[in-house]
Design a protein around this motif. Structure first.
Motif, short mmCIF file in Angstrom:
data_model
loop_
_atom_site.label_atom_id
_atom_site.label_comp_id
_atom_site.label_asym_id
_atom_site.label_seq_id
_atom_site.Cartn_x
_atom_site.Cartn_y
_atom_site.Cartn_z
N LYS A 31 0.82 -1.22 0.00
CA LYS A 31 0.00 0.00 0.00
C LYS A 31 0.84 1.27 0.00
O LYS A 31 0.57 2.19 -0.76
N TYR A 32 1.88 1.31 0.84
CA TYR A 32 2.63 2.54 1.04
C TYR A 32 3.88 2.64 0.18
O TYR A 32 4.51 3.69 0.14
N LYS A 34 6.83 1.85 0.54
CA LYS A 34 8.12 2.01 1.20
C LYS A 34 8.83 0.66 1.19
O LYS A 34 8.20 -0.38 1.33
#
Length: 94
Positions: A31-32, A34
């Motif tokens: 999702k992010y 990172k």
């Protein structure tokens, strides 16, 4: 079926004929996005007790050798102790 191989860092060599190898997996979070570092620790068979802590090694999956040991050390890629010894000897020659 292909034989699985991993490259990791020896984090423990306190057992006889066994080393613990930490293998890092860097992948983006779904999702992010990172980069997340996940570490798995494998117990690997080291027949001649050559591996020391800090060595980078290649391990291969094998048949179960004990309750938790399912990998074997194929080769030592690089060792910090040999690198230190090499720089010490070259420093003395100059």
């Amino acid at each position: 079926m292909a034989v699985k191989e991993r490259i990791g860092l020896v984090v423990s060599d306190k057992m006889q004929k066994t080393v613990v190898v930490a293998v890092e997996n860097r992948s983006p979070h779904p999702k992010y996005a990172k980069i997340v570092v996940r570490t798995r620790r494998y117990k690997a068979h080291d027949e001649e007790n050559k591996c020391k802590e800090g060595d980078r090694v290649r391990i291969r999956e094998t048949r179960p050798l004990s309750r938790t040991k399912r990998w074997e050390v194929i080769e030592i890629l690089d060792s910090p102790t040999t690198a230190i010894a090499a720089t010490t000897t070259t420093g003395e020659q100059q």
